[in-house]
Design a protein around this motif. Structure first.
Motif, PDB file in Angstrom:
ATOM      1  N   UNK A 542       0.853  -1.181   0.000  1.00 60.55           N
ATOM      2  CA  UNK A 542       0.000   0.000   0.000  1.00 60.55           C
ATOM      3  C   UNK A 542       0.892   1.235   0.000  1.00 60.55           C
ATOM      4  N   UNK A 543       0.368   2.355   0.523  1.00 61.68           N
ATOM      5  CA  UNK A 543       1.091   3.613   0.437  1.00 61.68           C
ATOM      6  C   UNK A 543       0.951   4.419   1.728  1.00 61.68           C
ATOM      7  N   UNK A 544       1.960   5.264   1.989  1.00 63.73           N
ATOM      8  CA  UNK A 544       1.931   6.094   3.195  1.00 63.73           C
ATOM      9  C   UNK A 544       1.535   7.520   2.850  1.00 63.73           C
ATOM     10  N   UNK A 564      -3.130  13.861  -1.963  1.00 66.58           N
ATOM     11  CA  UNK A 564      -3.525  14.093  -3.366  1.00 66.58           C
ATOM     12  C   UNK A 564      -2.409  13.694  -4.320  1.00 66.58           C
ATOM     13  N   UNK A 565      -1.170  14.035  -3.934  1.00 62.87           N
ATOM     14  CA  UNK A 565      -0.042  13.688  -4.818  1.00 62.87           C
ATOM     15  C   UNK A 565       0.043  12.178  -5.031  1.00 62.87           C
ATOM     16  N   UNK A 570       0.705   8.177  -8.323  1.00 65.14           N
ATOM     17  CA  UNK A 570       1.027   6.762  -8.115  1.00 65.14           C
ATOM     18  C   UNK A 570      -0.200   5.863  -8.189  1.00 65.14           C
ATOM     19  N   UNK A 571      -1.196   6.161  -7.357  1.00 61.58           N
ATOM     20  CA  UNK A 571      -2.263   5.189  -7.145  1.00 61.58           C
ATOM     21  C   UNK A 571      -3.227   5.117  -8.330  1.00 61.58           C
ATOM     22  N   UNK A 578      -2.021   0.360 -15.154  1.00 62.98           N
ATOM     23  CA  UNK A 578      -1.164  -0.836 -15.002  1.00 62.98           C
ATOM     24  C   UNK A 578      -1.860  -1.799 -14.063  1.00 62.98           C
ATOM     25  N   UNK A 579      -3.030  -2.219 -14.459  1.00 61.93           N
ATOM     26  CA  UNK A 579      -3.844  -2.969 -13.504  1.00 61.93           C
ATOM     27  C   UNK A 579      -3.190  -4.276 -13.060  1.00 61.93           C
TER      28      UNK A 579
END
Ligand SMILES: *Cc1c(COP(=O)(O)O)cnc(C)c1O
Length: 612
Positions: A542-544, A564-565, A570-571, A578-579
């Motif tokens: 996941x992402x921080x 937002x960035x 990225x997301x 790029x599923x």
């Protein structure tokens, strides 16, 4: 001829042998006169619950687990949120592992509350009617505690929690709603977190003093460990002290301490229950010497956390970071950490259960094998997710008559509606958010969560989110689903594409909903706090958002900008363009996080560090 078990030595013997004794109308056979004689001296000591000597009698249960709330089913409203869900999942895993443990909590006939929201997002609360007899059976016998000089009778209901192999673990729910009691006292086990602090203190008396007395009355004779899930149950330490007190020996502090385990959940001092000694004296009378209370629980106020800390041999926080913060908050005590988990089978959606059954048979009793999810092909993960997402979006339509687009990246946010959870952080800059959706694909949001009836700012936050939904319409779909409960949490954590968590650091002690999401391959986008510090591998699970745990804090608008960035650069590109790589992240969330952040692992750590 089927042999039967000698209940004393365990030897298999003929069912028609001469050496026989009747106990409670049941025949038992023995290999020798020695065994028979031993049995007759104390039949209760032996495993006689089953003709084969299989099931242990409850006297062999060695650990009692106390929690102010326990979540087992949506229709059983004995919980408000994370603390209760953790307790329920803990008990389920203990049942899976056949740990010799008994749970203790309160019955709450009116439950927490049912939430409904009007057009503007204003919350109203209805009490819940439920029939305890659907989930538990009333046990014979009562015990007594003293409240404001009145004797209050308590009875217990037993709810049997079945483990994966059928092992039953008893949960005792204490109930004061008996005709013999004063109406004020009958209401004591009525509502969870309702009423004032006096009501609260009385409930804690029922749980702590009443709970121990009930265990004794029911014949739990071999208890050696008393686990307090949060400080609400800390009065049990006083009852244990009182039991062991004698003219010659005085208070046996060490003896009690050796038996007690305390798990703290709150990273801020205001979160700890405290009562003035005036209140304590009025309610407890002279049943406990006040100088003893002051010595153990604080000079100025009776602080339940302090009492639990002082009287427990083992203390832990619920994630590594939370352990450190608690240690800083309470220097001089040794505070360990055991990171929370969730009960894997309970929180895995049916479509993922089938997938896991096919690829990792045995995961239900051994969730560590979820690490082998690393070998599941992308298309199968995609197929299971489409089903889980479909179920959620159907429920959204049923409840709100809004149809969501299954092709659009769907973000979920559901938890207790209270300020520090910052449900509105993602709406800090509406223009920026709207701009994002001009990218290919767009975004849609599903929110849910109850505010505590007395949490005005929490309620205002729900209204804010609901009003923002109107501003975003029709560019971004957003719904706020009312009455967040176990069933809705199951649908939500499994059915969204991304689980969002934006608490104010360091107030999220652990958080568990992101672990539920990971069990269904749903990655998190979260502030680095609580469990996510441990579960986060950037771009892998996941992402921080925002700075790392060791870095200084930043202002809220900085965090919102980063949010937002991340979505923009990225997301969203990953999801829409790029599923296959997106599916890799889903699989890694299962592999790395579901295999670890489960209560099976957590309970085994408690067993090794605290219960032995
Ligand atoms: C899991 C759960 C929670 C706790 O979620 P957090 O992420 O810890 O805030 C609260 N309420 C319900 C109904 C849940 O299922």
């Amino acid at each position: 001829m089927t042999l039967v078990k000698d209940p004393v030595c365990g030897m298999m013997v003929p069912p028609d042998g001469d050496r026989m004794a009747l106990h409670k109308g049941r025949p038992f056979r023995f290999c020798s006169e020695l065994c028979k004689a031993a049995f007759l001296k104390g039949p209760e000591k032996y495993s006689i619950g089953h003709p084969n000597g299989g099931l242990p009698s409850h006297g062999t249960r060695r650990i009692a687990y106390f929690s102010m709330e326990v979540a087992l089913a949506s229709a059983m409203p004995t919980y408000s949120g994370g603390l209760g869900v953790l307790a329920g999942d803990t008990l389920r895993s203990c049942a899976d592992l056949k740990l010799p443990l008994v749970g203790v909590s309160l019955l709450y006939r009116q439950g927490y509350f049912q939430q409904s929201l009007d057009e503007m997002g204003s919350q109203s609360e209805q009490s819940v009617q439920w029939d305890p007899a659907r989930f538990a059976r009333s046990l014979p016998g009562t015990v007594e505690v003293t409240v404001e000089g009145r004797a209050v009778l308590i009875r217990a209901w037993q709810c049997d929690i079945a483990g994966q192999s059928g092992h039953l673990l008893p949960l005792l729910l204490l109930d004061t709603d008996m005709e013999e009691n004063d109406p004020r006292d009958r209401a004591l086990t009525g509502s969870l977190y309702g009423g004032d602090e006096r009501y609260r203190f009385k409930q804690e008396i029922v749980l702590g003093f009443g709970g121990i007395r009930m265990l004794r009355a029911l014949g739990y004779t071999e208890l050696q460990r008393f686990h307090m899930n949060e400080g609400h149950a800390a009065l049990l330490t006083l009852e244990l002290l009182r039991e062991g007190n004698s003219e010659q020996n005085g208070w046996d502090f060490n003896g009690v301490r050796d038996q007690c385990i305390f798990t703290t959940h709150t990273p801020v001092p205001v979160g700890h229950d405290q009562f003035s000694y005036d209140l304590v004296k009025e309610v407890l009378g002279d049943t406990m010497p006040v100088d003893l209370l002051q010595m153990l629980a604080g000079q100025d106020r009776l602080n339940m956390t302090l009492l639990a800390l002082n009287m427990s041999a083992y203390v832990n926080g619920v994630a590594k970071r939370h352990g450190q913060i608690s240690q800083e908050m309470f220097p001089g005590y040794t505070i360990d950490s055991i990171t929370n988990g969730i009960h894997s089978v309970t929180w895995t959606a049916p479509s993922f259960q089938e997938l896991y059954d096919r690829h990792m048979p045995g995961w239900r009793t051994d969730p560590f094998s979820l690490r082998y999810a690393v070998g599941i092909p992308n298309n199968e993960i995609q197929a299971a997710h489409v089903v889980a997402k479909g179920r959620l979006l159907e429920e959204v339509t049923r409840r709100t008559q809004t149809s969501f687009d299954p092709a659009v990246l769907t973000i979920g946010f559901a938890r207790r509606a209270t300020l520090y959870k910052r449900a509105d952080l993602v709406f800090m800059d509406i223009d920026r958010l709207l701009e994002l959706t001009k990218q290919v694909g767009g975004l849609q949001f599903i929110f849910s969560g109850k505010a505590h009836p007395k949490d005005g700012p929490g309620k205002a936050m729900i209204r804010r989110v609901v009003s923002i939904a109107k501003q975003l319409h029709p560019h971004i779909r957003l719904v706020y689903l009312d009455n967040y409960d176990l069933a809705l949490a199951q649908l939500l954590t499994a059915g969204v594409d991304l689980w969002l968590n934006t608490p104010q650091r360091p107030l999220e002690a652990s958080g568990t909903s992101g672990m539920k999401a990971a069990h269904n391959g749903v990655p998190s986008l979260s502030i680095l706090d609580g469990w996510w510090i441990e579960g986060h591998i950037e771009g892998v699970t996941g992402w921080s958002i925002g700075p790392g745990p060791a870095e200084p804090g930043v202002d809220t608008s900085h965090e919102a900008r980063e949010l937002y960035d991340k979505l923009q650069t990225t997301i969203m590109p990953l999801y829409y363009r790029s599923h296959e790589r997106w599916l890799d992240v889903m699989r890694q969330a299962i592999t790395f996080n579901a295999s670890f952040f489960n209560t099976q692992r957590m309970v085994q750590q408690y067993a090794a560090s605290a219960y032995v």
